[in-house]
Design a protein around this motif. Structure first.
Motif, PDB file in Angstrom:
ATOM      1  N   ASN A  52       7.094 -34.829  54.568  1.00  0.00           N
ATOM      2  CA  ASN A  52       5.763 -35.599  54.125  1.00  0.00           C
ATOM      3  C   ASN A  52       4.423 -34.599  54.167  1.00  0.00           C
ATOM      4  OD1 ASN A  52       7.403 -37.655  53.444  1.00  0.00           O
ATOM      5  ND2 ASN A  52       6.682 -39.041  55.223  1.00  0.00           N
ATOM      6  N   LEU A  53       4.366 -34.009  55.253  1.00  0.00           N
ATOM      7  CA  LEU A  53       3.013 -33.124  55.723  1.00  0.00           C
ATOM      8  C   LEU A  53       3.174 -31.900  54.484  1.00  0.00           C
ATOM      9  CD1 LEU A  53       3.112 -33.195  59.207  1.00  0.00           C
ATOM     10  CD2 LEU A  53       1.369 -34.250  57.830  1.00  0.00           C
ATOM     11  N   MET A  54       4.538 -31.290  54.260  1.00  0.00           N
ATOM     12  CA  MET A  54       4.759 -30.423  53.280  1.00  0.00           C
ATOM     13  C   MET A  54       4.262 -30.549  52.072  1.00  0.00           C
ATOM     14  SD  MET A  54       5.196 -27.553  55.243  1.00  0.00           S
ATOM     15  CE  MET A  54       5.592 -26.453  53.967  1.00  0.00           C
ATOM     16  N   LEU A  55       4.784 -31.853  51.642  1.00  0.00           N
ATOM     17  CA  LEU A  55       4.334 -32.326  50.119  1.00  0.00           C
ATOM     18  C   LEU A  55       2.932 -32.311  50.020  1.00  0.00           C
ATOM     19  CD1 LEU A  55       5.294 -33.410  47.513  1.00  0.00           C
ATOM     20  CD2 LEU A  55       5.524 -35.668  48.370  1.00  0.00           C
ATOM     21  N   ARG A  56       2.462 -32.978  50.877  1.00  0.00           N
ATOM     22  CA  ARG A  56       0.936 -33.237  51.124  1.00  0.00           C
ATOM     23  C   ARG A  56       0.008 -31.929  51.090  1.00  0.00           C
ATOM     24  NH1 ARG A  56      -3.463 -33.384  54.566  1.00  0.00           N
ATOM     25  NH2 ARG A  56      -5.042 -34.737  54.056  1.00  0.00           N
ATOM     26  N   TYR A  57       0.563 -30.824  51.718  1.00  0.00           N
ATOM     27  CA  TYR A  57       0.119 -29.760  51.598  1.00  0.00           C
ATOM     28  C   TYR A  57       0.265 -29.064  50.311  1.00  0.00           C
ATOM     29  CZ  TYR A  57       0.164 -24.408  52.213  1.00  0.00           C
ATOM     30  OH  TYR A  57      -0.087 -23.220  51.860  1.00  0.00           O
ATOM     31  N   ARG A  58       1.440 -29.133  49.618  1.00  0.00           N
ATOM     32  CA  ARG A  58       1.692 -28.460  48.424  1.00  0.00           C
ATOM     33  C   ARG A  58       0.820 -29.312  47.217  1.00  0.00           C
ATOM     34  NH1 ARG A  58       7.289 -28.329  50.412  1.00  0.00           N
ATOM     35  NH2 ARG A  58       7.605 -26.121  50.970  1.00  0.00           N
ATOM     36  N   VAL A  59       0.696 -30.340  47.262  1.00  0.00           N
ATOM     37  CA  VAL A  59      -0.120 -31.096  46.324  1.00  0.00           C
ATOM     38  C   VAL A  59      -1.441 -30.706  46.455  1.00  0.00           C
ATOM     39  CG1 VAL A  59      -1.053 -33.375  45.483  1.00  0.00           C
ATOM     40  CG2 VAL A  59       1.504 -33.158  46.066  1.00  0.00           C
ATOM     41  N   ALA A  60      -2.073 -30.630  47.753  1.00  0.00           N
ATOM     42  CA  ALA A  60      -3.502 -30.094  47.780  1.00  0.00           C
ATOM     43  C   ALA A  60      -3.864 -28.765  47.410  1.00  0.00           C
ATOM     44  CB  ALA A  60      -3.836 -30.334  49.288  1.00  0.00           C
ATOM     45  N   MET A  61      -2.870 -27.790  47.808  1.00  0.00           N
ATOM     46  CA  MET A  61      -3.148 -26.653  47.377  1.00  0.00           C
ATOM     47  C   MET A  61      -2.868 -26.358  45.857  1.00  0.00           C
ATOM     48  SD  MET A  61      -3.764 -24.913  50.162  1.00  0.00           S
ATOM     49  CE  MET A  61      -3.728 -23.239  49.293  1.00  0.00           C
ATOM     50  N   GLU A  62      -2.072 -27.072  45.095  1.00  0.00           N
ATOM     51  CA  GLU A  62      -1.871 -26.913  43.559  1.00  0.00           C
ATOM     52  C   GLU A  62      -3.200 -27.399  43.030  1.00  0.00           C
ATOM     53  OE1 GLU A  62      -0.350 -25.978  40.177  1.00  0.00           O
ATOM     54  OE2 GLU A  62       0.401 -25.393  42.264  1.00  0.00           O
ATOM     55  N   THR A  63      -3.749 -28.501  43.541  1.00  0.00           N
ATOM     56  CA  THR A  63      -5.124 -29.114  43.104  1.00  0.00           C
ATOM     57  C   THR A  63      -6.132 -28.050  43.239  1.00  0.00           C
ATOM     58  OG1 THR A  63      -4.178 -31.578  43.680  1.00  0.00           O
ATOM     59  CG2 THR A  63      -6.630 -30.975  43.203  1.00  0.00           C
ATOM     60  N   ARG A  64      -6.335 -27.480  44.560  1.00  0.00           N
ATOM     61  CA  ARG A  64      -7.358 -26.635  44.793  1.00  0.00           C
ATOM     62  C   ARG A  64      -6.789 -25.200  43.675  1.00  0.00           C
ATOM     63  NH1 ARG A  64     -10.185 -26.726  49.570  1.00  0.00           N
ATOM     64  NH2 ARG A  64      -9.754 -28.521  50.848  1.00  0.00           N
ATOM     65  N   ARG A  65      -5.769 -25.010  43.479  1.00  0.00           N
ATOM     66  CA  ARG A  65      -5.561 -23.792  42.806  1.00  0.00           C
ATOM     67  C   ARG A  65      -5.964 -24.053  41.118  1.00  0.00           C
ATOM     68  NH1 ARG A  65      -2.490 -22.216  38.913  1.00  0.00           N
ATOM     69  NH2 ARG A  65      -1.424 -24.132  38.868  1.00  0.00           N
ATOM     70  N   PHE A  66      -5.687 -25.078  40.756  1.00  0.00           N
ATOM     71  CA  PHE A  66      -5.986 -25.441  39.329  1.00  0.00           C
ATOM     72  C   PHE A  66      -7.627 -25.521  39.235  1.00  0.00           C
ATOM     73  CE2 PHE A  66      -7.383 -28.725  36.328  1.00  0.00           C
ATOM     74  CZ  PHE A  66      -6.733 -28.546  35.267  1.00  0.00           C
ATOM     75  N   LEU A  67      -8.140 -26.111  40.080  1.00  0.00           N
ATOM     76  CA  LEU A  67      -9.687 -26.288  40.203  1.00  0.00           C
ATOM     77  C   LEU A  67     -10.242 -24.744  40.163  1.00  0.00           C
ATOM     78  CD1 LEU A  67     -10.361 -29.562  42.033  1.00  0.00           C
ATOM     79  CD2 LEU A  67     -10.322 -29.182  39.678  1.00  0.00           C
TER      80      LEU A  67
END
Length: 218
Positions: free
Chosen positions: A138-153
Protein backbone atom coordinates in the motif's frame (compact mmCIF):
# COMPACT_ATOMS: atom_id res chain seq x y z
CA UNK A 1 26.43 -0.06 2.57
CA UNK A 2 24.06 -2.54 0.97
CA UNK A 3 24.79 -3.68 -2.56
CA UNK A 4 21.26 -4.94 -3.30
CA UNK A 5 17.95 -5.66 -1.64
CA UNK A 6 17.08 -9.01 -0.07
CA UNK A 7 14.13 -9.62 -2.36
CA UNK A 8 16.24 -8.95 -5.47
CA UNK A 9 18.91 -11.58 -4.80
CA UNK A 10 18.56 -14.18 -7.55
CA UNK A 11 20.60 -16.70 -9.49
CA UNK A 12 21.85 -13.79 -11.61
CA UNK A 13 24.12 -12.92 -8.65
CA UNK A 14 25.42 -16.47 -8.26
CA UNK A 15 29.01 -16.52 -7.01
CA UNK A 16 29.04 -12.83 -6.07
CA UNK A 17 29.58 -11.30 -2.64
CA UNK A 18 26.70 -9.10 -1.54
CA UNK A 19 25.93 -6.89 1.45
CA UNK A 20 22.35 -6.91 2.68
CA UNK A 21 20.43 -5.12 5.40
CA UNK A 22 17.04 -6.01 6.80
CA UNK A 23 14.98 -7.54 9.58
CA UNK A 24 15.24 -11.10 10.85
CA UNK A 25 11.91 -12.51 9.71
CA UNK A 26 12.59 -16.01 11.04
CA UNK A 27 15.50 -17.89 12.60
CA UNK A 28 15.92 -21.68 12.46
CA UNK A 29 18.61 -23.75 14.14
CA UNK A 30 19.06 -27.06 12.31
CA UNK A 31 21.54 -28.83 14.48
CA UNK A 32 24.64 -26.74 14.01
CA UNK A 33 23.64 -24.66 10.99
CA UNK A 34 21.52 -21.54 11.56
CA UNK A 35 19.19 -20.21 8.89
CA UNK A 36 17.88 -16.65 9.00
CA UNK A 37 15.17 -15.34 6.68
CA UNK A 38 16.27 -11.75 6.11
CA UNK A 39 13.49 -9.37 5.04
CA UNK A 40 13.42 -5.89 3.57
CA UNK A 41 10.91 -3.93 1.50
CA UNK A 42 11.58 -6.03 -1.62
CA UNK A 43 11.20 -9.49 -0.07
CA UNK A 44 13.06 -12.28 1.71
CA UNK A 45 16.34 -14.12 1.22
CA UNK A 46 17.73 -17.07 3.16
CA UNK A 47 20.96 -16.50 5.11
CA UNK A 48 23.10 -19.48 6.12
CA UNK A 49 25.38 -19.18 9.15
CA UNK A 50 27.97 -21.97 9.26
CA UNK A 51 29.79 -22.94 12.51
CA UNK A 52 33.10 -22.83 10.60
CA UNK A 53 32.92 -19.05 11.02
CA UNK A 54 32.87 -18.91 14.80
CA UNK A 55 32.21 -15.19 15.28
CA UNK A 56 29.42 -15.05 12.70
CA UNK A 57 27.82 -18.18 14.14
CA UNK A 58 27.98 -16.83 17.70
CA UNK A 59 26.21 -13.65 16.59
CA UNK A 60 23.55 -15.67 14.77
CA UNK A 61 22.82 -17.67 17.93
CA UNK A 62 21.62 -14.49 19.66
CA UNK A 63 19.50 -13.21 16.75
CA UNK A 64 15.74 -13.09 17.37
CA UNK A 65 12.69 -11.94 15.46
CA UNK A 66 12.85 -8.40 14.05
CA UNK A 67 16.52 -7.84 14.87
CA UNK A 68 17.90 -5.38 12.32
CA UNK A 69 20.90 -7.03 10.65
CA UNK A 70 23.69 -6.34 8.21
CA UNK A 71 24.99 -9.39 6.34
CA UNK A 72 27.90 -9.76 3.94
CA UNK A 73 28.17 -13.11 2.23
CA UNK A 74 28.45 -15.27 -0.87
CA UNK A 75 25.46 -16.01 -3.07
CA UNK A 76 25.30 -19.73 -3.81
CA UNK A 77 22.74 -22.23 -5.10
CA UNK A 78 20.46 -23.94 -2.63
CA UNK A 79 20.83 -27.70 -2.27
CA UNK A 80 18.61 -29.70 -4.61
CA UNK A 81 15.10 -30.11 -3.25
CA UNK A 82 15.21 -27.04 -1.00
CA UNK A 83 14.27 -24.41 -3.59
CA UNK A 84 11.31 -22.14 -2.95
CA UNK A 85 9.43 -21.29 -6.14
CA UNK A 86 7.40 -18.60 -4.35
CA UNK A 87 10.44 -16.34 -3.85
CA UNK A 88 12.62 -14.46 -6.33
CA UNK A 89 15.54 -15.63 -4.20
CA UNK A 90 14.12 -19.14 -3.96
CA UNK A 91 16.91 -20.80 -5.94
CA UNK A 92 19.77 -19.26 -3.96
CA UNK A 93 20.96 -18.54 -0.43
CA UNK A 94 23.62 -16.31 1.06
CA UNK A 95 26.46 -17.91 3.04
CA UNK A 96 27.21 -15.34 5.73
CA UNK A 97 30.82 -14.22 6.02
CA UNK A 98 30.03 -11.30 8.31
CA UNK A 99 26.96 -10.72 10.47
CA UNK A 100 26.32 -7.52 12.40
CA UNK A 101 23.37 -6.66 14.62
CA UNK A 102 22.51 -3.06 13.76
CA UNK A 103 19.70 -2.94 16.29
CA UNK A 104 18.24 -5.64 18.58
CA UNK A 105 14.52 -5.95 19.20
CA UNK A 106 12.25 -7.12 21.98
CA UNK A 107 9.93 -9.99 21.16
CA UNK A 108 7.25 -8.56 18.81
CA UNK A 109 3.62 -8.89 19.94
CA UNK A 110 2.64 -10.70 16.73
CA UNK A 111 4.11 -12.31 13.63
CA UNK A 112 4.18 -9.96 10.68
CA UNK A 113 2.67 -12.59 8.37
CA UNK A 114 -0.33 -13.12 10.67
CA UNK A 115 -3.46 -12.17 8.71
CA UNK A 116 -5.86 -12.53 11.64
CA UNK A 117 -4.95 -9.39 13.55
CA UNK A 118 -7.56 -7.09 15.04
CA UNK A 119 -7.53 -3.43 14.13
CA UNK A 120 -6.89 -2.55 17.76
CA UNK A 121 -3.69 -4.61 17.83
CA UNK A 122 -2.54 -3.20 14.49
CA UNK A 123 -3.07 0.42 15.55
CA UNK A 124 -1.51 -0.14 18.97
CA UNK A 125 1.66 -1.42 17.29
CA UNK A 126 1.50 0.75 14.18
CA UNK A 127 5.24 0.73 13.53
CA UNK A 128 5.22 -3.06 13.24
CA UNK A 129 1.98 -3.04 11.28
CA UNK A 130 3.59 -0.88 8.58
CA UNK A 131 6.25 -3.58 8.07
CA UNK A 132 3.65 -6.16 7.06
CA UNK A 133 3.70 -7.15 3.35
CA UNK A 134 0.24 -5.76 2.55
CA UNK A 135 0.98 -2.44 4.20
CA UNK A 136 4.31 -2.25 2.37
CA UNK A 137 2.46 -2.74 -0.93
CA UNK A 138 0.00 0.00 0.00
CA UNK A 139 2.80 2.42 0.87
CA UNK A 140 4.65 1.70 -2.38
CA UNK A 141 1.45 2.18 -4.41
CA UNK A 142 0.80 5.50 -2.69
CA UNK A 143 4.38 6.57 -3.36
CA UNK A 144 4.19 5.66 -7.07
CA UNK A 145 0.88 7.48 -7.54
CA UNK A 146 2.26 10.61 -5.83
CA UNK A 147 5.48 10.52 -7.90
CA UNK A 148 3.58 10.02 -11.16
CA UNK A 149 1.32 12.95 -10.31
CA UNK A 150 4.30 15.16 -9.50
CA UNK A 151 6.07 14.07 -12.69
CA UNK A 152 3.02 14.92 -14.81
CA UNK A 153 2.59 18.35 -13.22
CA UNK A 154 6.31 19.10 -13.49
CA UNK A 155 6.30 18.28 -17.21
CA UNK A 156 3.45 20.76 -17.67
CA UNK A 157 5.24 23.63 -16.00
CA UNK A 158 3.78 23.50 -12.51
CA UNK A 159 5.80 24.43 -9.42
CA UNK A 160 5.22 22.58 -6.16
CA UNK A 161 4.71 25.06 -3.30
CA UNK A 162 3.85 24.36 0.33
CA UNK A 163 1.96 27.21 2.00
CA UNK A 164 1.95 26.97 5.81
CA UNK A 165 -1.15 28.06 7.70
CA UNK A 166 -1.19 29.74 11.11
CA UNK A 167 -3.14 27.88 13.77
CA UNK A 168 -4.63 29.10 17.02
CA UNK A 169 -6.05 27.28 20.02
CA UNK A 170 -9.48 28.26 21.32
CA UNK A 171 -9.67 29.51 24.91
CA UNK A 172 -11.26 26.23 26.03
CA UNK A 173 -8.36 24.31 24.58
CA UNK A 174 -10.68 21.78 22.98
CA UNK A 175 -10.16 22.69 19.33
CA UNK A 176 -7.60 24.29 17.05
CA UNK A 177 -8.62 26.35 14.05
CA UNK A 178 -6.98 28.07 11.08
CA UNK A 179 -6.32 31.78 11.43
CA UNK A 180 -7.81 33.67 8.46
CA UNK A 181 -6.76 37.20 7.47
CA UNK A 182 -9.67 38.55 9.53
CA UNK A 183 -11.17 36.76 12.48
CA UNK A 184 -14.89 37.53 12.87
CA UNK A 185 -16.34 36.65 16.22
CA UNK A 186 -18.36 33.75 14.78
CA UNK A 187 -15.78 32.27 12.39
CA UNK A 188 -13.77 29.19 13.37
CA UNK A 189 -12.75 26.35 11.09
CA UNK A 190 -11.86 23.14 12.91
CA UNK A 191 -8.46 21.80 12.01
CA UNK A 192 -8.03 18.40 10.42
CA UNK A 193 -4.68 16.52 10.76
CA UNK A 194 -3.68 17.58 7.25
CA UNK A 195 -4.85 21.19 7.41
CA UNK A 196 -1.61 22.62 8.80
CA UNK A 197 -0.21 22.86 5.26
CA UNK A 198 -1.81 23.46 1.89
CA UNK A 199 0.06 22.28 -1.19
CA UNK A 200 -0.49 24.40 -4.29
CA UNK A 201 0.90 23.89 -7.77
CA UNK A 202 1.30 26.97 -9.96
CA UNK A 203 2.54 27.04 -13.58
CA UNK A 204 5.57 29.09 -14.52
CA UNK A 205 4.19 30.26 -17.88
CA UNK A 206 2.46 33.55 -17.15
CA UNK A 207 0.49 35.16 -14.29
CA UNK A 208 -2.66 35.27 -16.40
CA UNK A 209 -2.67 31.50 -16.93
CA UNK A 210 -2.10 30.45 -13.34
CA UNK A 211 -3.86 27.32 -12.25
CA UNK A 212 -4.09 25.52 -8.93
CA UNK A 213 -4.48 21.85 -8.17
CA UNK A 214 -6.06 22.56 -4.79
CA UNK A 215 -8.44 25.22 -3.53
CA UNK A 216 -7.67 26.76 -0.11
CA UNK A 217 -10.28 26.13 2.52
CA UNK A 218 -12.29 29.11 3.66
Amino acid sequence: MRTTYCGLVSDALMGQTVTLMGWAHRRRDHGGVIFIDLRDREGIVQIVCDPDRAQTFATAEDVRHEFCLKVTGLVRARPAGTENANLVSGKVEVLAHELEVLNPSVTPPFQLDDDNLSETVRLTHRVLDLRRPQMQKNLMLRYRVAMETRRFLDEHGFVDIETPMLTKSTPEGARDYLVPSRVPASTATTRSPSASATRTCAPTASPSSRRSTSRPRS
